[in-house]
Design an enzyme around this catalytic site. Structure first.
Site, PDB file in Angstrom:
ATOM      1  N   ASP A  95      32.188  47.177  41.657  1.00 46.22           N
ATOM      2  CA  ASP A  95      30.883  47.276  41.838  1.00 46.22           C
ATOM      3  C   ASP A  95      29.984  46.118  41.457  1.00 46.22           C
ATOM      4  O   ASP A  95      28.928  45.844  41.741  1.00 46.22           O
ATOM      5  CB  ASP A  95      30.159  48.583  41.061  1.00 46.22           C
ATOM      6  CG  ASP A  95      30.491  48.573  39.649  1.00 46.22           C
ATOM      7  OD1 ASP A  95      31.066  47.655  39.192  1.00 46.22           O
ATOM      8  OD2 ASP A  95      30.467  49.480  38.692  1.00 46.22           O
ATOM      9  N   HIS A  96      30.741  45.141  40.606  1.00 40.83           N
ATOM     10  CA  HIS A  96      30.104  44.242  40.156  1.00 40.83           C
ATOM     11  C   HIS A  96      29.921  42.781  40.957  1.00 40.83           C
ATOM     12  O   HIS A  96      29.256  41.986  40.685  1.00 40.83           O
ATOM     13  CB  HIS A  96      30.672  43.738  38.711  1.00 40.83           C
ATOM     14  CG  HIS A  96      30.029  44.681  37.461  1.00 40.83           C
ATOM     15  ND1 HIS A  96      30.184  45.923  37.409  1.00 40.83           N
ATOM     16  CD2 HIS A  96      29.652  44.177  36.381  1.00 40.83           C
ATOM     17  CE1 HIS A  96      29.431  46.262  36.544  1.00 40.83           C
ATOM     18  NE2 HIS A  96      29.173  45.366  35.667  1.00 40.83           N
ATOM     19  N   ASP A 160      32.544  48.937  30.260  1.00 43.41           N
ATOM     20  CA  ASP A 160      31.343  48.692  30.546  1.00 43.41           C
ATOM     21  C   ASP A 160      30.253  49.214  29.491  1.00 43.41           C
ATOM     22  O   ASP A 160      30.575  50.251  28.993  1.00 43.41           O
ATOM     23  CB  ASP A 160      30.872  49.245  31.891  1.00 43.41           C
ATOM     24  CG  ASP A 160      29.689  48.478  32.424  1.00 43.41           C
ATOM     25  OD1 ASP A 160      29.546  47.654  33.164  1.00 43.41           O
ATOM     26  OD2 ASP A 160      28.586  49.105  32.019  1.00 43.41           O
ATOM     27  N   ARG A 448      18.572  46.524  31.510  1.00 38.88           N
ATOM     28  CA  ARG A 448      18.388  45.241  30.446  1.00 38.88           C
ATOM     29  C   ARG A 448      17.766  44.176  31.284  1.00 38.88           C
ATOM     30  O   ARG A 448      17.621  44.102  32.477  1.00 38.88           O
ATOM     31  CB  ARG A 448      20.120  44.757  30.467  1.00 38.88           C
ATOM     32  CG  ARG A 448      20.581  44.751  29.172  1.00 38.88           C
ATOM     33  CD  ARG A 448      21.928  44.456  29.074  1.00 38.88           C
ATOM     34  NE  ARG A 448      22.527  45.509  28.245  1.00 38.88           N
ATOM     35  CZ  ARG A 448      23.711  45.898  28.153  1.00 38.88           C
ATOM     36  NH1 ARG A 448      24.772  45.139  29.194  1.00 38.88           N
ATOM     37  NH2 ARG A 448      24.308  46.739  27.436  1.00 38.88           N
ATOM     38  N   SER A 643      26.271  43.572  26.869  1.00 37.38           N
ATOM     39  CA  SER A 643      27.508  43.821  27.547  1.00 37.38           C
ATOM     40  C   SER A 643      28.872  44.043  26.866  1.00 37.38           C
ATOM     41  O   SER A 643      28.835  43.307  25.779  1.00 37.38           O
ATOM     42  CB  SER A 643      27.826  42.955  28.786  1.00 37.38           C
ATOM     43  OG  SER A 643      29.133  43.159  29.372  1.00 37.38           O
ATOM     44  N   ARG A 645      31.660  42.933  27.660  1.00 36.11           N
ATOM     45  CA  ARG A 645      32.289  41.742  28.254  1.00 36.11           C
ATOM     46  C   ARG A 645      33.245  41.063  27.243  1.00 36.11           C
ATOM     47  O   ARG A 645      32.626  40.525  26.273  1.00 36.11           O
ATOM     48  CB  ARG A 645      31.625  40.636  29.049  1.00 36.11           C
ATOM     49  CG  ARG A 645      30.677  40.071  28.212  1.00 36.11           C
ATOM     50  CD  ARG A 645      29.806  39.117  29.243  1.00 36.11           C
ATOM     51  NE  ARG A 645      28.917  40.089  30.049  1.00 36.11           N
ATOM     52  CZ  ARG A 645      27.912  39.672  30.589  1.00 36.11           C
ATOM     53  NH1 ARG A 645      27.492  38.516  30.748  1.00 36.11           N
ATOM     54  NH2 ARG A 645      26.985  40.698  31.464  1.00 36.11           N
TER      55      ARG A 645
END
Length: 756
Positions: A95-96, A160, A448, A643, A645
């Site tokens: 989806d990213h 995520d 965000r 995030s 990440r």
């Protein structure tokens, strides 16, 4: 097709009574819902109750979900560790990597072509290692998880930060870094500090323009972006029953913006109906049968102040619609105050874009309420006065709102439909209407709004509200507008006031059958080949980080002293860099490119103490690495918020970072640093942050005696040769100290695999 293992869920529910009784004996009192679910997932038996904010507890989550940007590095780490098949049900969701440019079909085709190598890697690696794979265009990870996999009382982790979305369906769902996911995929327990508990008591009912989004936006203004750190937010009170299941998901999704570990709602009739509507009837029946274990004990509702570390009450009867921003989700005010704030702060009044959707607000109810506003406007011949982009959350939602007419209503007023993906919410948005550095205002229903978050432009001021409020602002084209009372001018010169939106939370005809885009893992993964080309600039096989050599860190230069907010977006920006999430060397070129240098008050660059020259932080770090010099980072408050990440930890580790010393950390990033073998330290005295100067050298000593709960001595050597000793502390457990000594958590897993 059945996506969830119903037998496993039934087994979990059957074990709840005994686990509840055990937990009641351990705690010796009534239990919150959070305590019930966490206790049911203990990896070991406890004889005394854990201490909130202190005890490190290990759990066995029920499942894992990963999105395509973070899954690349997670799977590369899984492969590096020598693992073959996941031990826990796991899915990957693409989806990213779909950039918003023109519209859904064109954007999806572009993404498939541009990211073919990455998608092929994710598909084959998933196929080989027993992981379910959701193809590009099938939907945003959190919407698909809510539709297919979440269930009340369960526990999951996801790579995520908005994984807590599943809390809207009564699940403890926690965002983590990829290395954490690898642990659980390997069958190992996963750990976190036993959370503090923040209770939010909701009374009254949502009404009129007010939506679930306004609950969390108001709460953001109360708690701020760090107020939930180390805590789980549990919603209680009669007001919870007035919020739909997907509305609850909106609220728990954005709990991540408050720093919360996760958020959760009690099981109710809305959840029961949502499970039935999404083909999980057996799960719905089992949950209803075990409802007493999926809600807090009665005493919690009666005297909540006795059981929560903090209690906040929100009256839904008097709650107004809220707008937050720009640049931070905790700059909150009711819509009635927005126009005055815009004027006082000098924000651009005219809107360039309005965007609805994202993993936070792309449900059937969200799209229906926005479409209701659009239908009112269409009847009067009104069109949007700025760009208007729509992101359905999943293919199931997309097909259903086509069938039921919501999409037609939104397009009729000038909306453009994007692919079922994250798109502009994560910076995957190629704008052609502004020049770099141009100041402009947008409004979104996203989660965000940090600088550069949506379009890479630091001068874009992003405000956030509910989808229906955003749609109304799109019609006005101006922030100097209150949808609740102001009038819009129609084509015929008349003036109209929009009526509060009404909509069903579930489709009366049921959800449209969808082409799922799901690929099940291979029966025999050994026959599947995963290809990573040696010359690829998108993917790179990982090499193990070197273990600690047993020596103290002496005279390390300071690569960066960050001033103020330093999110993972500042440390490792997304946007165009998403293309390199599977290539550690390449993506490390963006390291700290958004971080504000405390010494120069500029972003992305600092001084090379060996040459005296100023360059990008990544270039300075590469120079140090070439000359065998390690370095450290100094940070401010809530360092690493945002995030999940792990590139924000892996890139510094790859380029030579040994320690990060800050006033305090955001939870996920602190764990990610530990996982990669970086010392994550906090000042015992936050004022010591001010002592650090640009040309200082830092020594971290006594590492041979590193132990849980024991402070670490740090010596600051100034340019003139004078020194100042300071104290730092850490939250490492004995296991996590083992990660540091081994060079990373992954190194330990690989060592264990080699022994076996």
């Amino acid at each position: 097709m059945q996506y969830l293992d119903e037998d496993a869920v039934k087994k979990m529910y059957a074990e709840l009574p005994a686990k509840y009784e055990m937990a009641r004996r351990v705690f010796g009192r009534p239990l919150t819902l959070t305590e019930k679910i966490l206790s049911a997932h203990f990896s070991q038996c406890w004889k005394v109750s854990p201490t909130r904010g202190e005890t490190y507890v290990m759990f066995h989550p029920d499942r894992i979900a990963m999105q395509d940007a973070t899954a690349q590095m997670a799977l590369l780490q899984f492969m590096q560790a020598g693992l073959t098949k996941v031990a826990v049900p796991t899915t990957v969701h693409c989806d990213h990597l779909i950039q918003a440019r023109v519209g859904a079909d064109s954007d999806l085709n572009n993404a498939l072509n541009e990211n073919k190598e990455v998608f092929d890697f994710l598909r084959t690696a998933s196929n080989k290692h027993g992981i379910g794979f959701w193809q590009p265009g099938s939907g945003i990870i959190h919407q698909v998880v809510l539709e297919k996999y979440a269930f009340p009382g369960g526990m999951m982790i996801g790579t995520d930060s908005h994984t807590p979305n599943a809390g809207g369906l009564g699940m403890i769902a926690i965002g983590v870094g990829g290395a954490d996911a690898v642990d659980v995929m390997a069958g190992l327990p996963w750990g976190v500090s036993w959370p503090k508990l923040i209770g939010v008591k909701l009374t009254g009912k949502l009404h009129g323009w007010t939506s679930a989004k306004d609950v969390i936006l108001k709460l953001a203004g109360i708690l701020t972006v760090s107020g939930g750190t180390g805590a789980i937010i549990e919603y209680i009170g009669p007001g919870t029953k007035s919020i739909s299941c997907t509305g609850k998901g909106t609220i728990t999704n954005m709990g991540a913006e408050l720093g919360a570990t996760t958020s959760i709602f009690p099981f109710d009739d809305h959840m029961f109906k949502y499970l039935q509507a999404t083909d999980r009837k057996i799960v719905a029946q089992e949950a209803q049968k075990h409802a007493q274990y999926l809600t807090a004990d009665r005493e919690i509702e009666t005297n909540p102040e006795k059981y929560f570390d903090r209690l906040i009450e929100i009256d839904l009867d008097t709650l107004e619609p809220y707008i937050v921003g720009p640049h931070t989700p905790d700059l909150a005010r009711p819509v009635s105050q927005l126009a005055a704030d815009v004027k006082d702060s000098g924000y651009p009044e005219n809107l360039r874009y309005a965007l609805i959707g994202s993993c936070t607000n792309s449900s059937y109810e969200d799209m229906s309420r926005a479409a209701n506003i659009a239908t009112q406007a269409k009847k009067k011949g009104l069109k949007v006065k700025c760009g208007f982009l729509i992101t359905p959350g999943s293919e199931q939602i997309h097909k259903t709102i086509i069938r039921d007419g919501q999409l037609e209503a939104l397009e009729a007023i000038g909306g453009t439909v994007l692919a079922n993906a994250c798109g502009p919410c994560i910076g995957q948005w190629k704008r052609a209407d502004i020049s770099p550095g141009e100041t402009n205002s947008i409004i979104t229903s996203f989660n965000r709004n940090f600088q550069k978050r949506n379009d890479g432009n630091a001068q874009t001021l992003a405000f956030m509200g509910s989808p229906e409020i955003v749609t109304a602002y799109a019609l006005a084209g101006s922030l100097n507008f209150n949808p609740c009372k102001d009038k819009l001018k129609a084509e015929d010169g008349s003036f109209i006031t929009l009526e509060p939106p009404t909509a069903n939370d579930l489709p009366a005809k049921g959800f449209a059958s969808e082409v799922s885009g799901y690929i099940a893992p291979a029966t025999n993964g050994q026959q599947v080949t995963v290809i990573v080309k040696p010359d690829s600039n998108r993917l790179q096989l990982l090499e193990p980080f070197a273990p600690w050599n047993g020596s103290d860190f002496i005279d390390l230069p300071i690569l960066l002293k960050a001033l103020g907010q330093c999110t993972t977006d500042h440390i490792s920006p997304a946007g165009t860099w998403l293309a390199y999430r599977g290539h550690l060397d390449k993506i490390s070129d963006n390291m700290f490119s958004g971080a504000l240098n405390a010494f120069t008050k500029t972003s992305g660059s600092g001084v090379n103490v060996l040459t005296g020259e100023t360059a990008a932080f990544s270039q300075v770090a590469r120079y140090y690495k070439k000359h065998n010099m390690d370095w450290i980072v100094i940070g401010d408050e809530n360092y690493g918020e945002g995030s999940s990440r792990e590139h924000a930890a892996m890139s510094p580790r790859f380029l030579g970072c040994k320690a990060v010393i800050v006033k305090n950390f955001a939870r996920i990033h602190e764990t990610n640093l530990k996982k990669q073998g970086i010392l994550a330290l906090t000042f015992v005295d936050a004022k010591d942050y001010d002592k650090v100067q640009e040309y200082d050298r830092i020594s971290i000593v006594g590492l041979g005696a590193l132990a849980p709960g024991k402070n670490i001595d740090v010596i600051i050597k100034h340019k003139d040769g004078s020194t100042e000793p300071i104290k730092t502390k850490h939250t490492m457990t004995a296991e996590q100290i083992g990660w540091f000594k081994a060079g990373s958590a992954l190194n330990l897993i690989r060592q264990q695999q080699e022994k076996n």
